[in-house]
Design a protein around this motif. Structure first.
Motif, PDB file in Angstrom:
ATOM      1  N   LEU A  40       0.833  -1.200   0.000  1.00  0.00           N
ATOM      2  CA  LEU A  40       0.000   0.000   0.000  1.00  0.00           C
ATOM      3  C   LEU A  40       0.874   1.259   0.000  1.00  0.00           C
ATOM      4  N   ASN A  41       1.923   1.268   0.804  1.00  0.00           N
ATOM      5  CA  ASN A  41       2.815   2.421   0.862  1.00  0.00           C
ATOM      6  C   ASN A  41       3.533   2.634  -0.471  1.00  0.00           C
ATOM      7  N   SER A  42       3.955   1.569  -1.086  1.00  0.00           N
ATOM      8  CA  SER A  42       4.673   1.719  -2.351  1.00  0.00           C
ATOM      9  C   SER A  42       3.738   2.200  -3.456  1.00  0.00           C
ATOM     10  N   TYR A  43       2.487   1.709  -3.470  1.00  0.00           N
ATOM     11  CA  TYR A  43       1.520   2.191  -4.461  1.00  0.00           C
ATOM     12  C   TYR A  43       1.187   3.657  -4.227  1.00  0.00           C
ATOM     13  N   LEU A  44       1.059   4.033  -2.987  1.00  0.00           N
ATOM     14  CA  LEU A  44       0.775   5.428  -2.652  1.00  0.00           C
ATOM     15  C   LEU A  44       1.931   6.324  -3.073  1.00  0.00           C
ATOM     16  N   LEU A  45       3.150   5.912  -2.808  1.00  0.00           N
ATOM     17  CA  LEU A  45       4.323   6.676  -3.200  1.00  0.00           C
ATOM     18  C   LEU A  45       4.429   6.779  -4.721  1.00  0.00           C
ATOM     19  N   ALA A  46       4.165   5.705  -5.413  1.00  0.00           N
ATOM     20  CA  ALA A  46       4.187   5.740  -6.880  1.00  0.00           C
ATOM     21  C   ALA A  46       3.109   6.669  -7.421  1.00  0.00           C
ATOM     22  N   GLY A  47       1.932   6.652  -6.818  1.00  0.00           N
ATOM     23  CA  GLY A  47       0.849   7.537  -7.244  1.00  0.00           C
ATOM     24  C   GLY A  47       1.198   9.001  -7.052  1.00  0.00           C
ATOM     25  N   VAL A  48       1.806   9.313  -5.926  1.00  0.00           N
ATOM     26  CA  VAL A  48       2.226  10.692  -5.677  1.00  0.00           C
ATOM     27  C   VAL A  48       3.299  11.103  -6.677  1.00  0.00           C
ATOM     28  N   GLY A  49       4.223  10.230  -6.971  1.00  0.00           N
ATOM     29  CA  GLY A  49       5.281  10.545  -7.936  1.00  0.00           C
ATOM     30  C   GLY A  49       4.739  10.771  -9.340  1.00  0.00           C
ATOM     31  N   ILE A  50       3.865   9.906  -9.770  1.00  0.00           N
ATOM     32  CA  ILE A  50       3.293  10.045 -11.117  1.00  0.00           C
ATOM     33  C   ILE A  50       2.450  11.314 -11.209  1.00  0.00           C
ATOM     34  N   THR A  51       1.662  11.598 -10.171  1.00  0.00           N
ATOM     35  CA  THR A  51       0.838  12.806 -10.164  1.00  0.00           C
ATOM     36  C   THR A  51       1.701  14.061 -10.209  1.00  0.00           C
ATOM     37  N   SER A  52       2.783  14.077  -9.434  1.00  0.00           N
ATOM     38  CA  SER A  52       3.648  15.262  -9.431  1.00  0.00           C
ATOM     39  C   SER A  52       4.333  15.436 -10.788  1.00  0.00           C
ATOM     40  N   VAL A  53       4.735  14.359 -11.424  1.00  0.00           N
ATOM     41  CA  VAL A  53       5.353  14.466 -12.753  1.00  0.00           C
ATOM     42  C   VAL A  53       4.349  15.013 -13.759  1.00  0.00           C
ATOM     43  N   LEU A  54       3.112  14.524 -13.718  1.00  0.00           N
ATOM     44  CA  LEU A  54       2.098  15.001 -14.645  1.00  0.00           C
ATOM     45  C   LEU A  54       1.750  16.474 -14.397  1.00  0.00           C
ATOM     46  N   LEU A  55       1.689  16.874 -13.139  1.00  0.00           N
ATOM     47  CA  LEU A  55       1.380  18.268 -12.840  1.00  0.00           C
ATOM     48  C   LEU A  55       2.521  19.204 -13.218  1.00  0.00           C
ATOM     49  N   LEU A  56       3.747  18.752 -13.010  1.00  0.00           N
ATOM     50  CA  LEU A  56       4.895  19.614 -13.265  1.00  0.00           C
ATOM     51  C   LEU A  56       5.348  19.576 -14.722  1.00  0.00           C
ATOM     52  N   ALA A  57       4.682  18.809 -15.559  1.00  0.00           N
ATOM     53  CA  ALA A  57       5.044  18.759 -16.976  1.00  0.00           C
ATOM     54  C   ALA A  57       4.690  20.065 -17.673  1.00  0.00           C
ATOM     55  N   ASN A  58       3.681  20.762 -17.175  1.00  0.00           N
ATOM     56  CA  ASN A  58       3.254  22.022 -17.756  1.00  0.00           C
ATOM     57  C   ASN A  58       4.038  23.173 -17.107  1.00  0.00           C
ATOM     58  N   LYS A  59       4.558  24.104 -17.927  1.00  0.00           N
ATOM     59  CA  LYS A  59       5.384  25.195 -17.407  1.00  0.00           C
ATOM     60  C   LYS A  59       4.589  26.120 -16.490  1.00  0.00           C
ATOM     61  N   ALA A  60       3.311  26.355 -16.778  1.00  0.00           N
ATOM     62  CA  ALA A  60       2.488  27.225 -15.931  1.00  0.00           C
ATOM     63  C   ALA A  60       2.323  26.613 -14.540  1.00  0.00           C
ATOM     64  N   ASN A  61       2.115  25.313 -14.497  1.00  0.00           N
ATOM     65  CA  ASN A  61       1.991  24.642 -13.199  1.00  0.00           C
ATOM     66  C   ASN A  61       3.308  24.668 -12.428  1.00  0.00           C
ATOM     67  N   ARG A  62       4.428  24.515 -13.136  1.00  0.00           N
ATOM     68  CA  ARG A  62       5.733  24.601 -12.468  1.00  0.00           C
ATOM     69  C   ARG A  62       5.918  25.963 -11.839  1.00  0.00           C
ATOM     70  N   ASN A  63       5.529  27.026 -12.560  1.00  0.00           N
ATOM     71  CA  ASN A  63       5.668  28.378 -12.021  1.00  0.00           C
ATOM     72  C   ASN A  63       4.783  28.578 -10.791  1.00  0.00           C
ATOM     73  N   LYS A  64       3.567  28.019 -10.816  1.00  0.00           N
ATOM     74  CA  LYS A  64       2.679  28.121  -9.659  1.00  0.00           C
ATOM     75  C   LYS A  64       3.276  27.411  -8.446  1.00  0.00           C
ATOM     76  N   VAL A  65       3.786  26.211  -8.689  1.00  0.00           N
ATOM     77  CA  VAL A  65       4.383  25.447  -7.585  1.00  0.00           C
ATOM     78  C   VAL A  65       5.609  26.175  -7.037  1.00  0.00           C
ATOM     79  N   GLN A  66       6.411  26.741  -7.907  1.00  0.00           N
ATOM     80  CA  GLN A  66       7.599  27.467  -7.457  1.00  0.00           C
ATOM     81  C   GLN A  66       7.203  28.702  -6.647  1.00  0.00           C
TER      82      GLN A  66
END
Length: 88
Positions: free
Chosen positions: A6-32
């Protein structure tokens, strides 16, 4: 029940979600921007200017009352320790 999968699936989900969100430059600027604001807020909250200490760690040798208070405080802890050791 083993929670490792469960922990490994949760960690993988968080990683994939963060990669997908940070793929867009506008989202990267918001996060920064949010990260910088959060860092500045934490830095302001724990800065040394906000502390109410005036002479902590550097007592004045000429301040007799302060030195007396410190020595009495030190003796209190020594006396407390000695009393507890003698009771054993």
């Amino acid at each position: 029940m083993n929670s490792r999968p469960l922990n490994s699936y949760l960690l993988a989900g968080v990683g994939i979600t963060s990669v997908l969100l940070l793929a867009n430059k506008a989202n990267r600027n918001k996060v920064q921007t949010v990260t910088v604001k959060f860092k500045n807020m934490i830095k302001d909250r724990f800065s040394n200017e906000n502390l109410p200490l005036k002479k902590a760690g550097h007592p004045d040798p000429q301040d007799i009352e302060d030195n007396k208070m410190v020595s009495e405080g030190a003796m209190y802890s020594v006396t407390y320790y000695n009393e507890n050791e003698q009771q054993k």
